[in-house]
Design a protein around this motif. Structure first.
Motif, PDB file in Angstrom:
ATOM      1  N   LEU A   1      -0.575  21.981   2.926  1.00  0.00           N
ATOM      2  CA  LEU A   1      -1.113  21.588   4.224  1.00  0.00           C
ATOM      3  C   LEU A   1      -1.916  20.298   4.177  1.00  0.00           C
ATOM      4  O   LEU A   1      -1.833  19.465   5.059  1.00  0.00           O
ATOM      5  N   GLN A   2      -2.729  20.180   3.127  1.00  0.00           N
ATOM      6  CA  GLN A   2      -3.636  19.028   3.077  1.00  0.00           C
ATOM      7  C   GLN A   2      -2.931  17.828   2.457  1.00  0.00           C
ATOM      8  O   GLN A   2      -2.613  17.817   1.274  1.00  0.00           O
ATOM      9  N   LYS A   3      -2.698  16.823   3.285  1.00  0.00           N
ATOM     10  CA  LYS A   3      -1.999  15.633   2.817  1.00  0.00           C
ATOM     11  C   LYS A   3      -2.943  14.437   2.838  1.00  0.00           C
ATOM     12  O   LYS A   3      -4.056  14.509   3.349  1.00  0.00           O
ATOM     13  N   ASN A   4      -2.455  13.358   2.286  1.00  0.00           N
ATOM     14  CA  ASN A   4      -3.303  12.164   2.211  1.00  0.00           C
ATOM     15  C   ASN A   4      -3.312  11.358   3.506  1.00  0.00           C
ATOM     16  O   ASN A   4      -4.065  10.398   3.634  1.00  0.00           O
ATOM     17  N   GLY A   5      -2.454  11.748   4.438  1.00  0.00           N
ATOM     18  CA  GLY A   5      -2.432  11.043   5.705  1.00  0.00           C
ATOM     19  C   GLY A   5      -1.950  11.960   6.806  1.00  0.00           C
ATOM     20  O   GLY A   5      -1.214  12.928   6.560  1.00  0.00           O
TER      21      GLY A   5
ATOM     22  N   PRO B   1      -2.035  -0.913  -9.199  1.00  0.00           N
ATOM     23  CA  PRO B   1      -2.518  -0.265  -7.977  1.00  0.00           C
ATOM     24  C   PRO B   1      -3.973   0.154  -8.116  1.00  0.00           C
ATOM     25  O   PRO B   1      -4.398   0.612  -9.182  1.00  0.00           O
ATOM     26  N   LYS B   2      -4.704  -0.046  -7.045  1.00  0.00           N
ATOM     27  CA  LYS B   2      -6.113   0.363  -7.035  1.00  0.00           C
ATOM     28  C   LYS B   2      -6.337   1.281  -5.844  1.00  0.00           C
ATOM     29  O   LYS B   2      -5.761   1.076  -4.773  1.00  0.00           O
ATOM     30  N   ILE B   3      -7.174   2.276  -6.046  1.00  0.00           N
ATOM     31  CA  ILE B   3      -7.522   3.175  -4.952  1.00  0.00           C
ATOM     32  C   ILE B   3      -8.376   2.410  -3.955  1.00  0.00           C
ATOM     33  O   ILE B   3      -9.362   1.773  -4.329  1.00  0.00           O
ATOM     34  N   ASP B   4      -7.967   2.458  -2.698  1.00  0.00           N
ATOM     35  CA  ASP B   4      -8.724   1.783  -1.655  1.00  0.00           C
ATOM     36  C   ASP B   4      -9.589   2.830  -0.966  1.00  0.00           C
ATOM     37  O   ASP B   4      -9.081   3.808  -0.408  1.00  0.00           O
ATOM     38  N   SER B   5     -10.881   2.628  -1.022  1.00  0.00           N
ATOM     39  CA  SER B   5     -11.784   3.631  -0.453  1.00  0.00           C
ATOM     40  C   SER B   5     -11.817   3.551   1.079  1.00  0.00           C
ATOM     41  O   SER B   5     -12.329   4.452   1.734  1.00  0.00           O
ATOM     42  N   VAL B   6     -11.277   2.485   1.630  1.00  0.00           N
ATOM     43  CA  VAL B   6     -11.301   2.329   3.091  1.00  0.00           C
ATOM     44  C   VAL B   6     -10.043   2.983   3.688  1.00  0.00           C
ATOM     45  O   VAL B   6      -8.943   2.800   3.181  1.00  0.00           O
ATOM     46  N   ASN B   7     -10.254   3.767   4.731  1.00  0.00           N
ATOM     47  CA  ASN B   7      -9.107   4.376   5.418  1.00  0.00           C
ATOM     48  C   ASN B   7      -8.267   3.287   6.080  1.00  0.00           C
ATOM     49  O   ASN B   7      -8.774   2.217   6.394  1.00  0.00           O
ATOM     50  N   ARG B   8      -7.021   3.617   6.312  1.00  0.00           N
ATOM     51  CA  ARG B   8      -6.151   2.621   6.934  1.00  0.00           C
ATOM     52  C   ARG B   8      -5.445   3.266   8.121  1.00  0.00           C
ATOM     53  O   ARG B   8      -4.895   4.360   8.001  1.00  0.00           O
ATOM     54  N   LEU B   9      -5.487   2.580   9.227  1.00  0.00           N
ATOM     55  CA  LEU B   9      -4.856   3.077  10.437  1.00  0.00           C
ATOM     56  C   LEU B   9      -3.643   2.201  10.713  1.00  0.00           C
ATOM     57  O   LEU B   9      -3.768   0.986  10.821  1.00  0.00           O
TER      58      LEU B   9
ATOM     59  N   ALA C   1      -0.527   6.819  16.040  1.00  0.00           N
ATOM     60  CA  ALA C   1      -1.149   6.176  14.876  1.00  0.00           C
ATOM     61  C   ALA C   1      -1.154   7.125  13.689  1.00  0.00           C
ATOM     62  O   ALA C   1      -1.200   8.346  13.837  1.00  0.00           O
ATOM     63  N   ILE C   2      -1.087   6.525  12.514  1.00  0.00           N
ATOM     64  CA  ILE C   2      -1.208   7.276  11.251  1.00  0.00           C
ATOM     65  C   ILE C   2      -2.532   6.889  10.623  1.00  0.00           C
ATOM     66  O   ILE C   2      -2.846   5.698  10.510  1.00  0.00           O
ATOM     67  N   LEU C   3      -3.293   7.887  10.223  1.00  0.00           N
ATOM     68  CA  LEU C   3      -4.521   7.615   9.474  1.00  0.00           C
ATOM     69  C   LEU C   3      -4.259   7.986   8.014  1.00  0.00           C
ATOM     70  O   LEU C   3      -4.030   9.151   7.698  1.00  0.00           O
ATOM     71  N   LEU C   4      -4.270   6.965   7.146  1.00  0.00           N
ATOM     72  CA  LEU C   4      -4.129   7.206   5.705  1.00  0.00           C
ATOM     73  C   LEU C   4      -5.543   7.319   5.162  1.00  0.00           C
ATOM     74  O   LEU C   4      -6.276   6.336   5.101  1.00  0.00           O
ATOM     75  N   HIS C   5      -5.948   8.536   4.839  1.00  0.00           N
ATOM     76  CA  HIS C   5      -7.385   8.765   4.608  1.00  0.00           C
ATOM     77  C   HIS C   5      -7.739   9.149   3.182  1.00  0.00           C
ATOM     78  O   HIS C   5      -8.917   9.211   2.841  1.00  0.00           O
ATOM     79  N   ASN C   6      -6.759   9.438   2.351  1.00  0.00           N
ATOM     80  CA  ASN C   6      -7.096   9.841   0.977  1.00  0.00           C
ATOM     81  C   ASN C   6      -6.159   9.183  -0.010  1.00  0.00           C
ATOM     82  O   ASN C   6      -4.959   9.082   0.251  1.00  0.00           O
ATOM     83  N   ASN C   7      -6.718   8.799  -1.136  1.00  0.00           N
ATOM     84  CA  ASN C   7      -5.914   8.273  -2.254  1.00  0.00           C
ATOM     85  C   ASN C   7      -4.967   7.158  -1.833  1.00  0.00           C
ATOM     86  O   ASN C   7      -3.852   7.058  -2.334  1.00  0.00           O
ATOM     87  N   LEU C   8      -5.424   6.356  -0.886  1.00  0.00           N
ATOM     88  CA  LEU C   8      -4.620   5.198  -0.498  1.00  0.00           C
ATOM     89  C   LEU C   8      -4.690   4.162  -1.616  1.00  0.00           C
ATOM     90  O   LEU C   8      -5.769   3.759  -2.043  1.00  0.00           O
ATOM     91  N   LYS C   9      -3.547   3.803  -2.102  1.00  0.00           N
ATOM     92  CA  LYS C   9      -3.510   2.822  -3.185  1.00  0.00           C
ATOM     93  C   LYS C   9      -2.970   1.513  -2.653  1.00  0.00           C
ATOM     94  O   LYS C   9      -2.067   1.509  -1.815  1.00  0.00           O
ATOM     95  N   LYS C  10      -3.515   0.433  -3.140  1.00  0.00           N
ATOM     96  CA  LYS C  10      -3.010  -0.861  -2.698  1.00  0.00           C
ATOM     97  C   LYS C  10      -2.922  -1.810  -3.878  1.00  0.00           C
ATOM     98  O   LYS C  10      -3.663  -1.697  -4.861  1.00  0.00           O
ATOM     99  N   ILE C  11      -1.996  -2.702  -3.770  1.00  0.00           N
ATOM    100  CA  ILE C  11      -1.863  -3.771  -4.760  1.00  0.00           C
ATOM    101  C   ILE C  11      -2.096  -5.059  -4.004  1.00  0.00           C
ATOM    102  O   ILE C  11      -1.407  -5.345  -3.023  1.00  0.00           O
ATOM    103  N   SER C  12      -3.098  -5.772  -4.442  1.00  0.00           N
ATOM    104  CA  SER C  12      -3.482  -6.941  -3.670  1.00  0.00           C
ATOM    105  C   SER C  12      -3.567  -8.155  -4.578  1.00  0.00           C
ATOM    106  O   SER C  12      -4.304  -8.147  -5.556  1.00  0.00           O
TER     107      SER C  12
ATOM    108  N   PHE D   1       0.857  -1.193   0.000  1.00  0.00           N
ATOM    109  CA  PHE D   1       0.000   0.000   0.000  1.00  0.00           C
ATOM    110  C   PHE D   1       0.890   1.237   0.000  1.00  0.00           C
ATOM    111  O   PHE D   1       2.028   1.193   0.480  1.00  0.00           O
ATOM    112  N   PHE D   2       0.352   2.292  -0.550  1.00  0.00           N
ATOM    113  CA  PHE D   2       1.132   3.518  -0.565  1.00  0.00           C
ATOM    114  C   PHE D   2       0.244   4.727  -0.771  1.00  0.00           C
ATOM    115  O   PHE D   2      -0.843   4.622  -1.346  1.00  0.00           O
ATOM    116  N   ILE D   3       0.709   5.836  -0.248  1.00  0.00           N
ATOM    117  CA  ILE D   3       0.091   7.120  -0.582  1.00  0.00           C
ATOM    118  C   ILE D   3       1.189   8.028  -1.091  1.00  0.00           C
ATOM    119  O   ILE D   3       2.354   7.917  -0.698  1.00  0.00           O
TER     120      ILE D   3
END
Lengths: 521, 386
Positions: B198-202, B272-280, B231-242, B189-191
């Motif tokens: 200021l506004q970041k993806n995590g 890579p696919k955009i994961d709509s679920v946030n990741r903590l 904790a880190i909340l990755l909340h936008n444009n989280l991409k994952k390869i599964s 996974f990556f962002i």
């Protein structure tokens, strides 16, 4: 001091902008799988499997193919059941105010006889059909229309009746369309055994109780209905199905020979059976005008006494629920034809030119023809080639494709081939580029396997071969990403036909050993 | 590379000099920079060539070790600018940190597969412990000093976070030259960074805790610290390869792809696919412990340092230094861990009135070519403005 500091900083930044002016690269020694495959007689002949002969001494190439399967539309004419009723409103009711819910006590009865060429149908049974209606009306008020087809009955014997609601046209001629879907309806087209192709209808109409006021007719009022039977899924037809003549040529691919060729080949007796089946209750005649085998651009005509002769086909019959086809069979063998000479050439295609005529004697059965879905008239063939061969320079080739990452600078390469021969025939290998250039293989032949007198394997032969490629050749190979792998088979003994068995295989594995420089950006 | 380091130090140092102190009564400005790269098996030159370009020779690729020997390589750049200041007789601190790290943990065989080739591979390569990461985080620490140490909070902007971790029993078996067997079910996974400052993806939230006896009069001192535990909340444009695949590769025409829905679209699993679920996820917190013992002008110290989820081997160190005229400290330090193995470093500190500079060359033997598997430098500059 600060200025000096900044100056030196700037100088160092400029010197530090040491952009990557050449790529990262390294040398590696990689071995890549290229192909693993198993060659056997079934694969060479392009079939999934071979059948074993009755005495289990050899395999048989058995190819069943269908030359002809007549469709419903080939056997029956275009059944165009389309008719129109104009419901004339009697002048004596002009000016009378009819209350809502009142039904005019007049039945409009019609008998429509359809022209179906020389086909005369007594009865037709539909699995399903669509009754499409188109109503034209200018009557000022909502109507209902009761449509009956007394000769159409469902599977419970109930005649077709339906009520159609017609919206008010407000004095302007308007068209209203709709469809009624019918399942499992039997249409008696004989009008009580007095006619053919006949459909009767009975129509009444009345005023919808939804009207809020009385309705008056005048001499301008018009009401008509057009009926059409569509999407006919016919289960059975009885009557006289007419005289039809069909003349056609069917082509069928019998052997996939694009991967092999041979200087000469000796085979044992092949057989071709042509089976003609009549599943329709009509008499028929068929004439096979020509059976033509094709290979590349050449054609070879099959010689046999039946060619050009008329064959009578008896009609199908249904006795006590048992359905029996009228059959005819023609057997082409080495004794009555030149089939063996032709098959030895491994033809790719077969053409069958035929003429078919139904009811050649006319209405010979006195309206007792029948068609029942899905039974039809068909011509099927069964080609059997016993796989006992003697080969000379039988060449089987395959194009091998592979993928290698780009941005490599190969120094040299080795194509490694590991091969195991279970065939009782010798095999020599050849590797070529698509442009025809051959690559040198040291000791490119592998001897036949040891087999017993029944062809059963005693000991296979194993061999490892290598093709060394220089830098330029390796580059060419990698750019092409393909090469042609040829196996050339020769019988070890020219006097005997060796039997091919299902479990005789030739296994090969190919890899590519690359000594190369790899570059990345 | 050395030029780059010099430039980084120069810029940061200049920024410190330019800071203003406003109306605070006491103000100490601190700049701390640490840069290091290293590998448990690779020569320093390979890093130079991978960055600046060039052809890797056999020496650059390191020694040929056992295929299953676990290796590490990594790079870290930790830039800090902050200050300590008094408000109502209490000491507070703020610190802006930009931490950039990238590292990998892999079996020797995996490295050899890429850089030497598979012709000598005679056993399967396990991927079970294989992991890689790349991160670039901006962290803002603030907090207060207490008698027992200090406590604070860390707010983070996640500019980049790339993580690759392979699953249990994953392997690559290339021992048969005609047929490869691969089993792979990684969590990737990556962002990526945004153009918005200021506004970041995590974002992250963590706490800092430091326990120490800060009385410099004592001969024995200790320090226990944990930074950015949270904790880190990755909340936008989280991409994952599964993908979860086990396949045999024996050439292009005979791929046998298993555990995929369709062989036609199996390559889609690797995109890579955009994961709509946030990741903590847990922050890459740092934990350290150290003990100092001072006698006369000699100072002996030892400690341990670890950074979570960074393919980091806990680093232990043992050092000694000598104070010359209360202005200059010189010494040496031995360390083991991090992204490399044994390192022999130089420890130095100089103080002029309100200015103090501490410099540690983490691997002095870097300058000896056969031993230059890593390079590291730690620079701490502090200036008491008021």
């Amino acid at each position: 001091m600060k200025k000096k500091y900044l100056f030196f900083l700037l100088v160092f930044i400029l010197l530090g902008c040491n952009k990557r002016d050449h790529k990262v690269s390294w040398n590696g020694h990689y071995i890549l799988p290229i192909s693993i495959d198993t060659i056997n007689a079934a694969k060479i002949l392009g079939v999934d499997h071979l059948t074993l002969s009755n005495d289990e001494t050899h395999c048989i190439y058995n190819n069943n193919f269908e030359f002809l399967q007549l469709e419903q539309s080939d056997l029956l004419p275009n059944l165009n059941f389309n008719w129109r009723d104009t419901l004339e409103i009697p002048s004596l009711i002009h000016g009378i105010a009819f209350p809502p819910g009142f039904e005019i006590p007049i039945s409009y009865n019609e008998n429509e006889v359809f022209n179906l060429g020389d086909v005369q149908i007594k009865e037709i049974n539909f699995n399903s059909l669509k009754l499409k209606y188109t109503i034209k009306s200018n009557i000022n008020g909502q109507l209902y229309l009761i449509l009956k087809i007394p000769t159409a009955q469902d599977n419970l014997g109930i005649e077709f009746t339906d009520t159609i609601q017609i919206p008010s046209s407000n004095g302007v001629l308007q068209t209203f369309e709709g469809s009624i879907y019918l399942d499992n309806y039997l249409f008696d087209l004989s009008k009580n055994n007095s006619s053919f192709n006949n459909i009767s209808t009975s129509i009444r109409f009345g005023f919808s109780s939804n009207n809020t006021q009385n309705i008056l007719f005048n001499n301008e009022d018009f009401l008509s209905i057009n009926l059409n039977l569509e999407e006919l899924d016919i289960n059975s037809v009885y009557g006289y199905l007419g005289n039809k003549k069909i003349s056609d040529t069917s082509e069928f691919e019998i052997l996939a020979t694009e991967n092999f060729s041979s200087s000469s080949i000796t085979i044992e007796d092949p057989e071709l059976n042509v089976i003609i089946e009549n599943g329709v209750g009509v008499d028929a005649q068929i004439k096979i005008n020509e059976v033509l085998f094709k290979k590349d651009q050449a054609s070879f005509s099959l010689q046999h006494p039946i060619i050009g002769q008329t064959i009578n086909l008896s009609r199908a019959v249904e006795v006590a629920g048992q359905y029996q086809y009228g059959n005819a069979e023609i057997n082409f063998t080495n004794q009555n034809s030149n089939l063996k000479e032709i098959i030895s050439l491994f033809p790719e295609k077969i053409d069958l030119k035929y003429e078919l005529e139904t009811n050649p004697l006319g209405n010979h059965s006195a309206f007792n023809d029948f068609y029942k879905s899905p039974h039809s008239i068909s011509i099927n063939s069964d080609l059997k080639i016993p796989l006992k061969f003697n080969l000379n320079h039988f060449k089987y080739s395959d194009t091998i494709s592979f993928n290698i990452i780009e941005n490599i600078q190969p120094n040299h390469a080795i194509i490694g081939i590991k091969i195991e021969n279970e065939f009782p025939i010798n095999c020599c290998l050849s590797v070529k580029f698509l442009n025809g250039d051959s690559l040198l293989i040291d000791s490119n032949c592998i001897a036949s396997a040891s087999v017993d007198s029944s062809g059963l394997l005693i000991q296979s032969n194993l061999s490892n071969m290598e093709i060394h490629l220089d830098s330029a050749t390796t580059n060419y190979l990698i750019n092409e990403k393909k090469f042609i792998f040829e196996m050339i088979f020769n019988s070890a003994d020219n006097s005997l036909n060796f039997p091919v068995l299902d479990f005789q295989n030739l296994y090969y594995k190919i890899d590519l050993e690359l000594n190369t420089e790899i570059e990345i950006n | 590379m050395k030029k780059l380091i010099f430039i980084i130090f120069s810029i940061i140092s200049y920024e410190i000099n330019a800071l203003s102190a406003d109306s605070l009564k006491k103000l100490v400005v601190i700049n701390q920079t640490q840069f290091s790269f290293g590998s448990s098996h690779l020569n320093k030159k390979i890093f130079n060539k991978l960055y600046f370009g060039g052809k890797l020779n056999d020496n650059d690729k390191g020694k040929i070790n056992s295929i299953n020997q676990l290796q590490r390589s990594g790079l870290e750049l930790d830039l800090n600018v902050g200050s300590q200041f008094y408000i109502n007789e209490k000491i507070w601190y703020v610190n802006f940190q930009n931490i950039i790290t990238t590292a990998g943990q892999y079996e020797q065989g995996l490295f050899d597969l890429f850089f030497r080739g598979n012709s000598e591979l005679n056993q399967e390569i396990s991927l079970t412990k294989t992991a890689f990461h790349l991160r670039n985080h901006h962290l803002f620490h603030f907090g207060k000093f207490h008698k027992f140490g200090r406590v604070g909070i860390t707010l983070g902007s996640i500019n980049q976070e790339y993580n690759i971790r392979f699953g249990e029993n994953n392997y690559v078996d290339l021992t048969d030259p005609y047929q490869w067997n691969i089993m792979s079910s990684p969590d990737i996974f990556f962002i990526e960074n945004t153009s918005d400052f200021l506004q970041k993806n995590g974002n992250s939230l963590g706490f800092d805790l430091e326990i120490s006896n800060s009385n410099y009069e004592k001969a024995l001192q200790y320090n226990l610290a944990i930074y950015n535990l949270g904790a880190i909340l990755l909340h936008n444009n989280l991409k994952k390869i599964s993908y979860d695949t086990n396949f045999t590769y024996s050439g292009l025409s005979l791929n046998q792809i298993l555990n995929t829905d369709s062989s036609d679209n199996w390559l889609n699993d690797f995109k890579p696919k955009i994961d709509s679920v946030n990741r903590l996820i847990i922050t890459p917190f740092q934990i350290s412990a150290s003990i100092n013992y001072q006698k006369h002008n000699f100072n002996y110290y030892t400690g341990v340092f670890y950074r979570y989820n960074s393919q980091y081997l806990p680093k232990v160190y043992l050092g000694m230094n000598y104070t010359i005229k209360n202005k200059l400290i010189l010494g040496g330090v031995l360390s083991y861990g991090g992204y490399t193995k044994l390192q022999i470093g130089i420890d130095s500190e100089i103080q002029f009135q309100k200015f103090k500079a501490k410099l540690i060359i983490q691997n002095f033997t870097n300058f000896i070519p056969p031993m230059n598997r890593s390079f590291g430098v730690f620079l701490n500059l502090s200036y008491c403005l008021i």
